[in-house]
Design a protein around this motif. Structure first.
Motif, PDB file in Angstrom:
ATOM      1  N   LEU A  31       0.837  -1.199   0.000  1.00 34.09           N
ATOM      2  CA  LEU A  31       0.000   0.000   0.000  1.00 34.09           C
ATOM      3  C   LEU A  31       0.875   1.254   0.000  1.00 34.09           C
ATOM      4  CD1 LEU A  31      -3.049   0.530   0.071  1.00 34.09           C
ATOM      5  CD2 LEU A  31      -2.786   1.036   2.503  1.00 34.09           C
ATOM      6  N   ILE A  32       1.886   1.241   0.858  1.00 38.51           N
ATOM      7  CA  ILE A  32       2.780   2.415   0.921  1.00 38.51           C
ATOM      8  C   ILE A  32       3.488   2.605  -0.410  1.00 38.51           C
ATOM      9  CG2 ILE A  32       4.899   3.297   1.995  1.00 38.51           C
ATOM     10  CD1 ILE A  32       3.927   1.953   4.580  1.00 38.51           C
ATOM     11  N   ARG A  33       3.881   1.461  -1.033  1.00 40.38           N
ATOM     12  CA  ARG A  33       4.580   1.569  -2.309  1.00 40.38           C
ATOM     13  C   ARG A  33       3.685   2.198  -3.378  1.00 40.38           C
ATOM     14  NH1 ARG A  33       6.246  -3.807  -4.824  1.00 40.38           N
ATOM     15  NH2 ARG A  33       4.895  -3.114  -6.506  1.00 40.38           N
ATOM     16  N   ILE A  34       2.415   1.744  -3.394  1.00 40.21           N
ATOM     17  CA  ILE A  34       1.475   2.295  -4.393  1.00 40.21           C
ATOM     18  C   ILE A  34       1.297   3.794  -4.181  1.00 40.21           C
ATOM     19  CG2 ILE A  34      -0.947   2.285  -5.101  1.00 40.21           C
ATOM     20  CD1 ILE A  34      -0.911  -0.750  -4.486  1.00 40.21           C
ATOM     21  N   LEU A  67       3.368   5.909  -2.748  1.00 42.78           N
ATOM     22  CA  LEU A  67       4.584   6.661  -3.098  1.00 42.78           C
ATOM     23  C   LEU A  67       4.768   6.742  -4.612  1.00 42.78           C
ATOM     24  CD1 LEU A  67       7.158   5.528  -0.415  1.00 42.78           C
ATOM     25  CD2 LEU A  67       6.022   7.730  -0.653  1.00 42.78           C
ATOM     26  N   GLU A  68       4.492   5.603  -5.284  1.00 40.73           N
ATOM     27  CA  GLU A  68       4.640   5.636  -6.741  1.00 40.73           C
ATOM     28  C   GLU A  68       3.669   6.605  -7.388  1.00 40.73           C
ATOM     29  OE1 GLU A  68       4.269   1.717  -8.222  1.00 40.73           O
ATOM     30  OE2 GLU A  68       6.367   1.195  -7.845  1.00 40.73           O
ATOM     31  N   GLY A  69       2.429   6.602  -6.876  1.00 40.07           N
ATOM     32  CA  GLY A  69       1.437   7.529  -7.401  1.00 40.07           C
ATOM     33  C   GLY A  69       1.850   8.962  -7.167  1.00 40.07           C
ATOM     34  N   ALA A  70       2.335   9.232  -5.946  1.00 41.84           N
ATOM     35  CA  ALA A  70       2.746  10.602  -5.634  1.00 41.84           C
ATOM     36  C   ALA A  70       3.901  11.018  -6.532  1.00 41.84           C
ATOM     37  CB  ALA A  70       3.152  10.694  -4.161  1.00 41.84           C
ATOM     38  N   PHE A  71       4.835  10.067  -6.757  1.00 39.38           N
ATOM     39  CA  PHE A  71       6.009  10.409  -7.583  1.00 39.38           C
ATOM     40  C   PHE A  71       5.608  10.693  -9.028  1.00 39.38           C
ATOM     41  CE2 PHE A  71       9.859   9.026  -9.990  1.00 39.38           C
ATOM     42  CZ  PHE A  71      10.617  10.127  -9.624  1.00 39.38           C
ATOM     43  N   SER A  72       4.682   9.844  -9.575  1.00 39.38           N
ATOM     44  CA  SER A  72       4.305  10.079 -10.974  1.00 39.38           C
ATOM     45  C   SER A  72       3.510  11.372 -11.099  1.00 39.38           C
ATOM     46  CB  SER A  72       3.527   8.891 -11.533  1.00 39.38           C
ATOM     47  OG  SER A  72       2.323   8.750 -10.846  1.00 39.38           O
ATOM     48  N   ASN A  73       2.702  11.691 -10.090  1.00 38.28           N
ATOM     49  CA  ASN A  73       1.990  12.974 -10.142  1.00 38.28           C
ATOM     50  C   ASN A  73       2.954  14.141 -10.036  1.00 38.28           C
ATOM     51  OD1 ASN A  73      -0.569  12.157 -10.598  1.00 38.28           O
ATOM     52  ND2 ASN A  73      -1.101  11.963  -8.431  1.00 38.28           N
ATOM     53  N   PHE A  74       3.991  13.970  -9.227  1.00 39.11           N
ATOM     54  CA  PHE A  74       5.018  15.014  -9.105  1.00 39.11           C
ATOM     55  C   PHE A  74       5.670  15.274 -10.463  1.00 39.11           C
ATOM     56  CE2 PHE A  74       9.528  16.005  -8.507  1.00 39.11           C
ATOM     57  CZ  PHE A  74       9.426  17.167  -7.760  1.00 39.11           C
ATOM     58  N   LYS A  75       5.993  14.157 -11.161  1.00 38.27           N
ATOM     59  CA  LYS A  75       6.603  14.314 -12.492  1.00 38.27           C
ATOM     60  C   LYS A  75       5.635  15.000 -13.454  1.00 38.27           C
ATOM     61  CE  LYS A  75       7.867  10.024 -13.057  1.00 38.27           C
ATOM     62  NZ  LYS A  75       8.400   8.792 -13.627  1.00 38.27           N
ATOM     63  N   ARG A  76       4.351  14.627 -13.354  1.00 42.30           N
ATOM     64  CA  ARG A  76       3.376  15.220 -14.274  1.00 42.30           C
ATOM     65  C   ARG A  76       3.226  16.722 -14.034  1.00 42.30           C
ATOM     66  NH1 ARG A  76      -0.978  10.551 -13.540  1.00 42.30           N
ATOM     67  NH2 ARG A  76      -0.103   9.098 -15.046  1.00 42.30           N
TER      68      ARG A  76
END
Lengths: 162, 147
Positions: free
Chosen positions: A4-7, A9-18
């Motif tokens: 859950l934490i990984r999902i 963090l990954e979501g937050a990171f991809s949104n950050f890139k976007r």
């Protein structure tokens, strides 16, 4: 829990890139800058270099949108034939019937891209002087149909040599 | 700058009216407005269906007799300042529908749009290019804001 934490963090990171680096962007930025700077010009409708100046498009146009405009200096194309005028397409009168495109001898007789196109003629690399010497390979009745609109019949001089 | 012009600058609304024709221009215009590639909303231009909140009226198609009165009603119910854009060959000069009965005069086509309502901008093409619509609409925004 770790998944859950990984999902998250990954979501937050991809949104950050976007958001900050415009990843996955599909908007045409070149077009956007051109529009905001007022640099968009209509696409060219006539290839002035490749045109043979036969006047067929102006004769066949049903709405009279094409006018032949005189060249400053006429251009030698073949024996007995000089290019003195090129067409000019008025888009406000054009109904995009493609008659000019289909009747263009460069397209209809020689099979090269036509030198006039109602939307965008594109970039053509046609050597007109060589092209005129090539034999024509289409049927007789089609040639007769096309030739009634041409103001200069010199383009048909090689039709017997097929 | 008043509240009205301040808020108008941030939300220009265009209204699309179809008055006969083949719908090609409508598809092209709606695609230009909504699709991610061209995306007219990045210039603060939005599509609306309500004439009372519209600033720009985009008319496509030759105006048929059946559509003439509704078009005039829509035009009159748009508050000032307003712009009218005729998009596509049919709206600009009647297109293929102008001579739909050959040499026999037709009572069905009242267009082009110029004959029915005053037109500020004309976009040629069949169908209109998204690039032309975008640059035309964005270029007309200062005209609208200064009106």
């Amino acid at each position: 829990m770790r998944n859950l934490i990984r999902i998250v963090l990954e979501g937050a990171f991809s949104n950050f890139k976007r958001i900050f680096f415009a990843k996955d962007r599909v908007t045409d930025m070149e077009l956007r800058n051109a529009i905001l700077n007022g640099e968009v010009v209509p696409d060219p409708k006539v290839a002035e270099k490749a045109c043979i100046g036969c006047g067929g498009c102006a004769n066949v146009c049903p709405t009279g949108a094409i006018e032949m405009k005189k060249l400053n200096s006429s251009e030698w194309l073949a024996v007995g034939w000089a290019k003195t005028e090129i067409p000019e397409l008025n888009s406000l009168k054009c109904v995009n019937c493609y008659h000019c495109h289909d009747f263009c001898p460069v397209y209809a007789l020689f099979g090269e891209p036509a030198t006039i196109h109602p939307n965008d003629v594109g970039e053509l690399e046609v050597n007109v002087n060589d092209l005129i010497e090539e034999p024509i390979k289409i049927s007789e009745d089609k040639i007769n149909y096309i030739s009634q609109y041409l103001s200069d019949k010199t383009v048909l001089k090689n039709k017997k040599s097929k | 700058m008043g509240i009205k012009s301040f808020s108008r600058k941030r939300a220009i609304h265009i209204m699309l009216v179809y008055t006969g024709g083949c719908n090609g221009c409508d598809i092209e215009i709606v695609n230009a407005v909504l699709s991610p590639k061209y995306d007219i909303e990045q210039y603060n231009v939005f599509l609306t269906w309500n004439p009372r909140e519209a600033d720009i009226l985009v008319v496509t198609g030759p105006v048929t007799r059946f559509n003439e009165d509704p078009l005039i009603k829509i035009y009159e119910s748009i508050p000032d300042p307003k712009l009218v854009v005729a998009a596509g060959a049919c709206a600009v000069m009647g297109g293929v529908y102008k001579n739909i009965h050959g040499d026999i005069p037709s009572e069905e086509i009242m267009g082009p749009v110029d004959n029915v309502i005053p037109v500020d901008a004309k976009i040629p093409g069949c169908a209109v290019r998204p690039k032309d619509i975008l640059s035309g609409v964005v270029a007309s925004l200062p005209v609208l804001l200064d009106k």
